[in-house]
Design a protein around this motif. Structure first.
Motif, PDB file in Angstrom:
ATOM      1  N   HIS A 129       0.861  -1.184   0.000  1.00  0.00           N
ATOM      2  CA  HIS A 129       0.000   0.000   0.000  1.00  0.00           C
ATOM      3  C   HIS A 129       0.893   1.229   0.000  1.00  0.00           C
ATOM      4  CE1 HIS A 129      -3.705  -2.208   0.378  1.00  0.00           C
ATOM      5  NE2 HIS A 129      -3.073  -2.987   1.225  1.00  0.00           N
ATOM      6  N   PHE A 130       0.929   1.892  -1.133  1.00  0.00           N
ATOM      7  CA  PHE A 130       1.691   3.122  -1.290  1.00  0.00           C
ATOM      8  C   PHE A 130       0.765   4.302  -1.037  1.00  0.00           C
ATOM      9  CE2 PHE A 130       5.386   1.879  -4.365  1.00  0.00           C
ATOM     10  CZ  PHE A 130       5.793   0.890  -3.493  1.00  0.00           C
ATOM     11  N   PRO A 131       1.333   5.419  -0.622  1.00  0.00           N
ATOM     12  CA  PRO A 131       0.491   6.600  -0.399  1.00  0.00           C
ATOM     13  C   PRO A 131      -0.178   7.060  -1.688  1.00  0.00           C
ATOM     14  CG  PRO A 131       2.819   7.129  -0.104  1.00  0.00           C
ATOM     15  CD  PRO A 131       2.733   5.670  -0.335  1.00  0.00           C
ATOM     16  N   ASP A 132      -1.361   7.602  -1.548  1.00  0.00           N
ATOM     17  CA  ASP A 132      -2.087   8.136  -2.702  1.00  0.00           C
ATOM     18  C   ASP A 132      -1.510   9.510  -3.043  1.00  0.00           C
ATOM     19  OD1 ASP A 132      -3.884   6.004  -3.173  1.00  0.00           O
ATOM     20  OD2 ASP A 132      -5.083   6.662  -1.467  1.00  0.00           O
ATOM     21  N   LEU A 133      -0.620   9.519  -4.008  1.00  0.00           N
ATOM     22  CA  LEU A 133      -0.008  10.755  -4.492  1.00  0.00           C
ATOM     23  C   LEU A 133      -0.391  10.943  -5.944  1.00  0.00           C
ATOM     24  CD1 LEU A 133       3.603  10.280  -3.042  1.00  0.00           C
ATOM     25  CD2 LEU A 133       1.745  11.644  -2.087  1.00  0.00           C
ATOM     26  N   PRO A 134      -0.341  12.160  -6.445  1.00  0.00           N
ATOM     27  CA  PRO A 134      -0.642  12.355  -7.865  1.00  0.00           C
ATOM     28  C   PRO A 134       0.376  11.629  -8.741  1.00  0.00           C
ATOM     29  CG  PRO A 134      -0.043  14.444  -6.801  1.00  0.00           C
ATOM     30  CD  PRO A 134      -0.017  13.390  -5.753  1.00  0.00           C
ATOM     31  N   MET A 135      -0.089  11.164  -9.884  1.00  0.00           N
ATOM     32  CA  MET A 135       0.775  10.531 -10.870  1.00  0.00           C
ATOM     33  C   MET A 135       0.927  11.510 -12.022  1.00  0.00           C
ATOM     34  SD  MET A 135       0.476   6.552 -11.936  1.00  0.00           S
ATOM     35  CE  MET A 135      -0.051   5.862 -10.392  1.00  0.00           C
TER      36      MET A 135
END
Length: 146
Positions: A129-135
């Motif tokens: 589970h990676f942080p929800d960051l913009p791609m």
């Protein structure tokens, strides 16, 4: 964000790495070779491939050990970004002291360092589970070829 790992290169092995311990053994001059001087809190869109189940495959940072010192093949930017958000990150170990990964050939210091930085060896089938960051598109990435 739900993430799996892209299959490694032929002889690479995945490990879950403690970032704090890794940063103690990384070659600082090697780490400074990254092209990105400013690390934005965003993922490069080319680090991931979206899967049919809405998860993503991640191109893990690759490193090697020489006499107990960690140096990157690629992934300096990814490592620094993820280290802001995660205590442990999956990374691919390419070799130790110039040899394929084996407990009999590397320098004893490299074996000790691997034991100190790795939480466990990974199979490559795990989910993270990676942080929800913009791609975002952050420019051409020579390591990925896009």
């Amino acid at each position: 964000m739900r993430v799996t790992l892209q299959p490694p290169n032929a002889k690479d092995e995945f490990f879950l790495i403690c970032v704090e311990q890794f940063m103690r053994v990384v070659d600082e001059l090697d780490l400074e070779k990254r092209k990105s001087k400013i690390i934005r809190d965003a993922y490069h869109e080319h680090w991931f491939e979206q899967c049919a189940d809405e998860s993503y495959q991640f191109h893990a940072p690759e490193f090697y050990l020489t006499n107990g010192v960690a140096r990157f093949i690629n992934g300096r930017h990814r490592t620094l970004l993820l280290s802001r958000h995660l205590e442990y990150i999956p990374m691919a170990l390419t070799n130790m002291d110039g040899f394929p990964i084996s407990p009999t050939k590397p320098h004893p210091t490299s074996l000790e360092v691997l034991e100190s930085i790795s939480v466990k060896k990974l199979t490559g089938d795990e989910f993270f589970h990676f942080p929800d960051l913009p791609m975002l598109y952050l420019g051409y990435d020579a390591n990925i070829g896009k």
